[in-house]
Design a protein around this motif. Structure first.
Motif, PDB file in Angstrom:
ATOM      1  N   ILE A 191      -1.708  15.045 -42.521  1.00  0.00           N
ATOM      2  CA  ILE A 191      -0.278  14.952 -42.212  1.00  0.00           C
ATOM      3  C   ILE A 191       0.429  16.257 -42.560  1.00  0.00           C
ATOM      4  N   ALA A 192       0.057  16.838 -43.705  1.00  0.00           N
ATOM      5  CA  ALA A 192       0.710  18.059 -44.170  1.00  0.00           C
ATOM      6  C   ALA A 192       0.267  19.301 -43.404  1.00  0.00           C
ATOM      7  N   LYS A 193      -0.763  19.161 -42.578  1.00  0.00           N
ATOM      8  CA  LYS A 193      -1.347  20.290 -41.833  1.00  0.00           C
ATOM      9  C   LYS A 193      -1.841  21.386 -42.778  1.00  0.00           C
ATOM     10  N   SER A 194      -2.418  20.949 -43.897  1.00  0.00           N
ATOM     11  CA  SER A 194      -3.014  21.903 -44.829  1.00  0.00           C
ATOM     12  C   SER A 194      -4.500  22.053 -44.487  1.00  0.00           C
ATOM     13  N   ASN A 195      -5.309  22.535 -45.425  1.00  0.00           N
ATOM     14  CA  ASN A 195      -6.721  22.804 -45.157  1.00  0.00           C
ATOM     15  C   ASN A 195      -7.510  21.498 -45.195  1.00  0.00           C
ATOM     16  N   LEU A 196      -7.618  20.837 -44.040  1.00  0.00           N
ATOM     17  CA  LEU A 196      -8.256  19.523 -43.972  1.00  0.00           C
ATOM     18  C   LEU A 196      -9.749  19.608 -44.276  1.00  0.00           C
ATOM     19  N   ALA A 197     -10.418  20.650 -43.804  1.00  0.00           N
ATOM     20  CA  ALA A 197     -11.860  20.783 -44.042  1.00  0.00           C
ATOM     21  C   ALA A 197     -12.158  20.840 -45.542  1.00  0.00           C
ATOM     22  N   LEU A 198     -11.344  21.590 -46.279  1.00  0.00           N
ATOM     23  CA  LEU A 198     -11.528  21.683 -47.730  1.00  0.00           C
ATOM     24  C   LEU A 198     -11.282  20.322 -48.383  1.00  0.00           C
ATOM     25  N   SER A 199     -10.244  19.622 -47.946  1.00  0.00           N
ATOM     26  CA  SER A 199      -9.922  18.308 -48.506  1.00  0.00           C
ATOM     27  C   SER A 199     -11.075  17.329 -48.324  1.00  0.00           C
ATOM     28  N   VAL A 200     -11.614  17.267 -47.115  1.00  0.00           N
ATOM     29  CA  VAL A 200     -12.709  16.339 -46.821  1.00  0.00           C
ATOM     30  C   VAL A 200     -13.941  16.681 -47.651  1.00  0.00           C
ATOM     31  N   THR A 201     -14.225  17.969 -47.798  1.00  0.00           N
ATOM     32  CA  THR A 201     -15.407  18.391 -48.555  1.00  0.00           C
ATOM     33  C   THR A 201     -15.269  18.038 -50.030  1.00  0.00           C
ATOM     34  N   VAL A 202     -14.100  18.283 -50.617  1.00  0.00           N
ATOM     35  CA  VAL A 202     -13.887  17.974 -52.031  1.00  0.00           C
ATOM     36  C   VAL A 202     -13.985  16.462 -52.263  1.00  0.00           C
ATOM     37  N   THR A 203     -13.424  15.663 -51.348  1.00  0.00           N
ATOM     38  CA  THR A 203     -13.546  14.206 -51.459  1.00  0.00           C
ATOM     39  C   THR A 203     -15.008  13.788 -51.446  1.00  0.00           C
ATOM     40  N   ALA A 204     -15.779  14.364 -50.532  1.00  0.00           N
ATOM     41  CA  ALA A 204     -17.195  14.016 -50.418  1.00  0.00           C
ATOM     42  C   ALA A 204     -17.959  14.370 -51.693  1.00  0.00           C
ATOM     43  N   ILE A 205     -17.712  15.554 -52.225  1.00  0.00           N
ATOM     44  CA  ILE A 205     -18.465  15.999 -53.404  1.00  0.00           C
ATOM     45  C   ILE A 205     -18.030  15.250 -54.665  1.00  0.00           C
ATOM     46  N   THR A 206     -16.728  15.025 -54.843  1.00  0.00           N
ATOM     47  CA  THR A 206     -16.299  14.279 -56.036  1.00  0.00           C
ATOM     48  C   THR A 206     -16.843  12.850 -56.006  1.00  0.00           C
ATOM     49  N   THR A 207     -16.946  12.277 -54.814  1.00  0.00           N
ATOM     50  CA  THR A 207     -17.535  10.945 -54.675  1.00  0.00           C
ATOM     51  C   THR A 207     -19.013  10.973 -55.057  1.00  0.00           C
ATOM     52  N   LEU A 208     -19.698  12.026 -54.631  1.00  0.00           N
ATOM     53  CA  LEU A 208     -21.132  12.141 -54.885  1.00  0.00           C
ATOM     54  C   LEU A 208     -21.436  12.304 -56.372  1.00  0.00           C
ATOM     55  N   VAL A 209     -20.595  13.038 -57.094  1.00  0.00           N
ATOM     56  CA  VAL A 209     -20.863  13.299 -58.519  1.00  0.00           C
ATOM     57  C   VAL A 209     -20.192  12.276 -59.436  1.00  0.00           C
TER      58      VAL A 209
END
Length: 403
Positions: free
Chosen positions: A143-161
């Motif tokens: 929605i904010a039109k920020s760095n979506l790719a970075l957001s998705v990656t951080v969500t994926a990695i924090t979930t994994l660890v």
């Protein structure tokens, strides 16, 4: 007449949630409205959401099933390609992960030292601060039109660890408030988070897999089905009588992993017949979140009447601190402003479903789970407001190299 306002209040709350569906400008707040309607209903009629017939709505197996559904729905909106973002933006991902698992647990701990909550409620604040980020952070970044790719990656990695970091943080920061067993908590996170998301990612893999990979996965699914059938047919009782607790715990995880393969393959085949199924899974996730928000609120109603205002105040401070430190620590680490905005969402928005599930697994949904019930609605409201504020103030700059 004195009690006429009670059903009316619930009706109006539900009517508002339904009505927002028809407003293009306010539709983004519909999920938050459903959460508020659930809280309203549970606070006014708590007994209606504790038990239905012979089914206790707070049963551990039921909470686990609902949380797994929520996480599976979240997983269907992810892909294996999301993890490739680590190679594309290693510094941004590292900053996001470090901020997430340091700022929020420590702010939560600080709040419990400043505000005199009961030990189990205080543990719940630390718990939600120690969980991974949720899919809401990705929605807000979009929605904010920020760095979506970075957001998705951080969500994926924090979930994994999360199976390692969440039990570690809870042991260190909340071990004096409630009993925290590292291995038990880790196993619960694997069951309720890693297993369903793994099933969803297997579905994603099968979309593009070669024929040989398809055959291998189908073979594993067939073996998993036979193994699960054997355990259900008396094998588990046999193992319980011949093996120790540690061996059984390992087999239990293997049982869930086998179930993940079977569900992933079965779901993949369902999507070939019903192509819109992926699009409906986020709705199932939202319904699951509404469910455990309702039962958590009903279970902890008396505690909420005592500390609800303070808990809401704590949630606002916790959430605001996440946005503030997430953004400015990212800027200090050299990230561009769009990336810093995404990290702010990743730090400020926690996985409330995971926190509720873990509280349920601990048998403390009405105390440890209260923070998640209060924090989750506020996170959606504040995240939506901040995302729309930033959307109206776009940043036209090229992302800095983050290698």
């Amino acid at each position: 007449m004195n009690s006429a306002w009670q059903p009316l209040a619930v009706f109006l709350a539900i009517a508002l949630a339904v009505a927002l569906r028809f407003s293009p400008r306010l539709r983004g707040y519909q999920f938050t409205a459903w959460i508020l309607a659930a809280v309203t209903a549970a606070m006014i009629f708590p007994e209606a959401f504790k038990q239905w017939g012979s089914v206790n709505l707070r049963e551990k197996w039921l909470i686990l099933l609902v949380v797994q559904t929520v996480m599976f729905g979240m997983g269907t909106q992810m892909s294996l390609a999301d993890f490739a973002g680590v190679a594309k933006s290693p510094r941004g991902v590292l900053v996001g992960i470090v901020c997430h698992f340091s700022v929020m647990p420590l702010v939560g701990l600080t709040l419990t030292k400043v505000i005199a909550f009961e030990p189990e409620i205080a543990a719940g604040i630390i718990l939600i601060g120690s969980c991974s980020s949720g899919l809401a952070s990705n929605v807000m970044a979009y929605i904010a039109k920020s760095n979506l790719a970075l957001s998705v990656t951080v969500t994926a990695i924090t979930t994994l660890v999360a199976p390692i970091m969440t039990p570690f943080l809870m042991t260190r920061l909340a071990g004096t408030l409630v009993e925290v067993k590292f291995l038990n908590l880790m196993m619960e996170i694997i069951k309720m988070v890693i297993v369903p998301i793994g099933a969803a990612l297997l579905h994603d893999h099968l979309k593009y897999a070669s024929r040989s990979n398809h055959r291998m996965v189908l073979g594993l699914a067939a073996a998993g089905t036979l193994g699960l059938a054997g355990l259900a047919g008396g094998g588990w009782r046999f193992l319980e009588s011949h093996l120790g607790a540690n061996a059984l715990a390992g087999i239990d995880i293997l049982r869930f992993l086998a179930g993940a393969i079977v569900v992933g393959v079965g779901y993949h085949w369902l999507t070939r017949w019903w192509r819109k199924l992926d699009a409906w899974m986020p709705v199932a996730s939202m319904a699951g979140i509404v469910y455990f928000t309702t039962v958590t609120t009903a279970a902890g109603r008396d505690n909420l009447l005592k500390v609800g205002a303070l808990l809401f105040f704590a949630s606002a401070l916790h959430n605001a601190a996440g946005y503030f430190f997430g953004y400015w620590l990212s800027r200090a680490a050299g990230l561009d402003r769009n990336s810093a905005r995404s990290v702010a969402f990743e730090v400020g928005l926690q996985n409330g479903g995971m926190a509720s599930g873990l509280a349920g697994a601990m048998g403390k949904l009405g105390t440890v789970g209260l923070a998640a019930a209060i924090f989750s609605p506020w996170m959606n409201i504040s995240g939506s407001v901040l995302a729309n504020y930033w959307r109206k103030r776009p940043i036209n700059e090229k992302p800095r190299a983050t290698c």
